[in-house]
Design an enzyme around this catalytic site. Structure first.
Site, PDB file in Angstrom:
ATOM      1  N   HIS A  40      38.587  37.985  37.330  1.00 24.71           N
ATOM      2  CA  HIS A  40      37.197  37.718  36.948  1.00 24.71           C
ATOM      3  C   HIS A  40      37.176  36.722  35.785  1.00 24.71           C
ATOM      4  O   HIS A  40      36.710  37.028  34.682  1.00 24.71           O
ATOM      5  CB  HIS A  40      36.497  39.017  36.540  1.00 24.71           C
ATOM      6  N   GLU A 125      37.164  47.726  43.035  1.00 25.18           N
ATOM      7  CA  GLU A 125      38.155  48.780  42.813  1.00 25.18           C
ATOM      8  C   GLU A 125      37.633  50.121  43.313  1.00 25.18           C
ATOM      9  O   GLU A 125      38.340  50.875  43.992  1.00 25.18           O
ATOM     10  CB  GLU A 125      38.507  48.890  41.323  1.00 25.18           C
ATOM     11  N   THR A 167      39.630  52.678  36.677  1.00 25.10           N
ATOM     12  CA  THR A 167      40.596  52.424  35.589  1.00 25.10           C
ATOM     13  C   THR A 167      39.946  51.813  34.357  1.00 25.10           C
ATOM     14  O   THR A 167      40.434  51.980  33.245  1.00 25.10           O
ATOM     15  CB  THR A 167      41.725  51.487  36.075  1.00 25.10           C
ATOM     16  N   CYS A 195      42.933  53.566  32.721  1.00 22.54           N
ATOM     17  CA  CYS A 195      44.180  52.892  32.327  1.00 22.54           C
ATOM     18  C   CYS A 195      44.392  53.022  30.824  1.00 22.54           C
ATOM     19  O   CYS A 195      43.451  52.854  30.035  1.00 22.54           O
ATOM     20  CB  CYS A 195      44.102  51.418  32.733  1.00 22.54           C
ATOM     21  N   SER A 223      33.497  40.849  35.162  1.00 23.71           N
ATOM     22  CA  SER A 223      34.573  41.773  34.767  1.00 23.71           C
ATOM     23  C   SER A 223      34.017  43.088  34.244  1.00 23.71           C
ATOM     24  O   SER A 223      33.278  43.120  33.254  1.00 23.71           O
ATOM     25  CB  SER A 223      35.446  41.116  33.698  1.00 23.71           C
ATOM     26  N   ASN A 225      35.723  45.671  32.853  1.00 28.52           N
ATOM     27  CA  ASN A 225      36.272  46.126  31.575  1.00 28.52           C
ATOM     28  C   ASN A 225      35.724  45.298  30.415  1.00 28.52           C
ATOM     29  O   ASN A 225      35.547  45.805  29.315  1.00 28.52           O
ATOM     30  CB  ASN A 225      37.801  46.112  31.599  1.00 28.52           C
TER      31      ASN A 225
END
Length: 657
Positions: A40, A125, A167, A195, A223, A225
């Protein structure tokens, strides 16, 4: 203005692994397609596209002769099966942490449990995780949506529920969700699948935001995260979300004395560096000379920040010369690059010309620059180890089997090298049996699992035995599926005891009882076989419940009674050895394993009181077989009959004269 860059900013292990995989394939001259954007980040995508990578939305869009790369988000089981049916090469860059979630949801679904997934239902995901669920599954993006879902799903509080998280899910939001779940579902199984790098990144970003006047969060707008980082930082200070330096509004930094910068897992170091340079320019415009002289030397801080990214320490080189002690490398600079053997590999016994050849390309780490001599000392081993360490840590999490080469036998075990990382394998975990020699492993390629990781000291412990046990279990299961009495096998004698010999049949052991080793009586199995001997055996008995296998070694056709039947019929004259005495006669050995009885009345042609009057132990005598009882295993012999026949023959000869 003080600028502080989060230590964990930038590429995570999974994303870096995926991007590196695409770059390596392109460098090999292959045509590469990625199933969706590999990252991303628009700048990195543009860079890969320039190199020749192409994005496809469906596996069927991959042209013949191309390699399809599955990105770190992973895909559903149906897509995996779809790819397997196509005549294309596939390189799977699915993050090991995502693969772990795939396994969990599949196993929990097969066990009849309801699976709940914390994450963005639109994120690839999460869609991939859903595609590995084998039963009922629901997705919730927030704690508030979880509460709504609980009312809507309408399954009881006693239901078997298993919970996983995307994650990159927000750590704070995950905690809120857990509080709700634990109150509602009494039988919930919680799998903390966020994660470690994500959790650390969010925690560090939050701590930094609490001390800064402003924060810059760098990363792609798609993205997940990076969005979580922005959300975390926004709670504590003024925060700007930017994909590049061009998107940063300079006027907002007037009056900012402490600026923090963090970046998502999909943000390359080059963008962070670009932002740091931009902030240097902004700093010059908004601060007076007096402020610059007051102690905060921004040029030094910028240089320190750039160093922390390690972007200038990694170079790509081509091997131009090889000596026994080092490799000479062209890294495109005026200085001559060299890699000492100790920095080329972790194997102390390796030779340079076995590892590289002229023209080989490799990524290297600059260890030391000597401007006076015009040389750069480089290391491949440390760069490999840095890359490999993350994979070793992930392998411990996933219980993945690694392959390495044993390079040393040390006190208490062996050292194996995998992905440039030295792994200690204790003697108790190095072989299937404690009695097996460790020296036999030296220079051998072995499979092992990581059973312990010390992140602080960057040390890992492995187990070969764990893998061997799994292999033996599979072989045993396969053996028991087809095993039946009478079936023959070739095996190797593994060990000897006083009561028999244990034979390795290929992953499973059977035992030949001492009575089955020979038709003659023996005191110890070593009289017939030795450890390491190859033997042909057959199954005499199977105990499925106890897992025991009884083996036969001696053949029925080799039975001394079969030999007697074939070669020694009644009437045969034999030379027998006296082996025992009784009051009623003597026993004489005809062939090994068979003794015949010479009754006292058949020892001589005249009356005797006892056998010892004519015979003694060890004496060889001629006798005729007069009777054989195969059912009762008895043989009768007579010396007297031979003597009488001899006398009759002599009398007949005399009469003829």
């Amino acid at each position: 203005m003080k600028i502080e860059v989060a230590k964990s900013a930038g590429f995570c292990f999974g994303v870096n692994r995926a991007v590196t995989l695409v770059e390596d394939l392109l460098r090999q001259g292959k045509k590469v397609c990625t199933l969706g954007p590999i990252i991303h980040n628009p700048q990195t995508l543009a860079h890969l596209e320039k190199l020749g990578a192409r994005i496809v939305e469906e596996p069927e869009q991959v042209p013949p002769g191309s390699t399809l790369v599955v990105r770190s988000h992973g895909v559903s089981r149906s897509v995996e099966e779809q790819i397997a049916r196509l005549p294309i090469e596939c390189a799977d860059a699915t993050c090991p942490f995502v693969e772990k979630i795939h396994r969990i949801v599949a196993e929990q679904g097969q066990a009849g449990r309801i699976v709940l997934i914390a994450g963005n239902p639109e994120h690839p995901e999460v869609q991939g995780i859903l595609g590995h669920c084998t039963g009922t599954a629901f997705v919730f993006p927030t704690a508030k949506e979880l509460e709504k879902g609980i009312e809507r799903w309408q399954f009881s509080q006693n239901s078997a529920v298993s919970v996983v998280a995307q994650t990159t899910f927000s750590v704070a939001e995950w905690r809120n969700c857990l509080e709700i779940l634990k109150k509602v579902y009494t039988n919930a199984k919680i799998f903390d699948t966020i994660c470690n790098a994500t959790a650390s990144r969010q925690s560090e970003a939050e701590s930094l935001a609490c001390t800064c006047d402003a924060m810059i969060v760098l990363g792609g707008r798609q993205s997940s995260n990076t969005a979580k980082l922005y959300e975390v930082c926004s709670r504590h200070t003024q925060t700007i979300f930017a994909q590049s330096a061009a998107e940063i509004p300079r006027e907002l930094f007037a009056g900012v004395h402490h600026l923090g910068i963090t970046a998502g897992a999909s943000t390359p170091a080059s963008i962070i560096k670009e932002v740091l340079v931009t902030m240097a320019e902004i700093n010059e415009g908004v601060h007076s000379p007096e402020t610059a002289e007051s102690g905060d030397n921004f040029a030094e801080m910028l240089e320190e920040s750039l160093k922390s990214l390690n972007t200038d320490e990694k170079v790509h080189g081509i091997v131009v010369g090889i000596t026994p002690t080092e490799v000479l490398v062209d890294v495109g600079r005026k200085q001559s690059g060299f890699v000492p053997l100790s920095e080329l590999t972790a194997d102390p016994g390796a030779k340079t010309d076995d590892l590289v050849k002229i023209g080989d390309e490799m990524d290297l780490l600059i260890m030391r620059t000597n401007d006076q001599e015009g040389t750069i000392m480089l290391s491949k081993r440390r760069l490999d180890a840095a890359k490999g360490w993350d994979e070793v840590v992930a392998a411990e999490e996933n219980q993945e089997i690694l392959t390495g080469t044993v390079v040393e036998v040390v006190k208490g075990g062996v050292i194996a090298v995998t992905k440039g990382v030295r792994i200690f394998i204790p003697a108790s975990q190095a072989t299937a049996s404690r009695s097996d020699p460790l020296d036999a492993l030296l220079k051998k390629e072995v499979d092992f699992r990581i059973i312990e990781v010390n992140r602080g000291r960057r040390r890992a412990v492995g187990s070969i035995r764990s893998v061997l046990k799994d292999q033996q279990k599979k072989l045993a299961e396969k053996f028991w599926e087809t095993a039946e009495e009478g079936k023959e096998y070739d095996g190797v004698v593994k060990s000897l005891t006083s009561y028999g010999a244990f034979v390795d049949l290929g992953g499973i052991d059977g035992m030949i009882h001492i009575s089955e080793l020979s038709w003659t009586r023996i005191k110890h199995p070593s009289e017939v076989v030795s450890v390491g001997d190859k033997v042909h055996v057959y199954i005499k008995g199977l105990d499925h419940e106890k897992g025991k296998i009884s083996l036969g070694y001696k053949r029925p056709e080799d039975s001394p009674w079969e030999v007697l039947k074939r070669d020694y019929p009644v009437g045969t004259v034999v030379e027998a050895t006296v082996v025992g005495m009784t009051t009623f006669g003597a026993f004489a050995r005809i062939i090994p394993g068979i003794d015949g009885l010479i009754h006292i009345s058949q020892i001589a042609d005249h009356r005797i009181e006892k056998p010892q009057d004519e015979l003694q132990i060890g004496q060889t005598v001629k006798a005729v077989i007069t009777d054989i009882d195969f059912d009762r295993h008895r043989v009768s012999l007579s010396i007297r009959q031979l003597l009488e026949n001899s006398e009759e023959s002599n009398t007949a000869d005399e009469s003829a004269e």
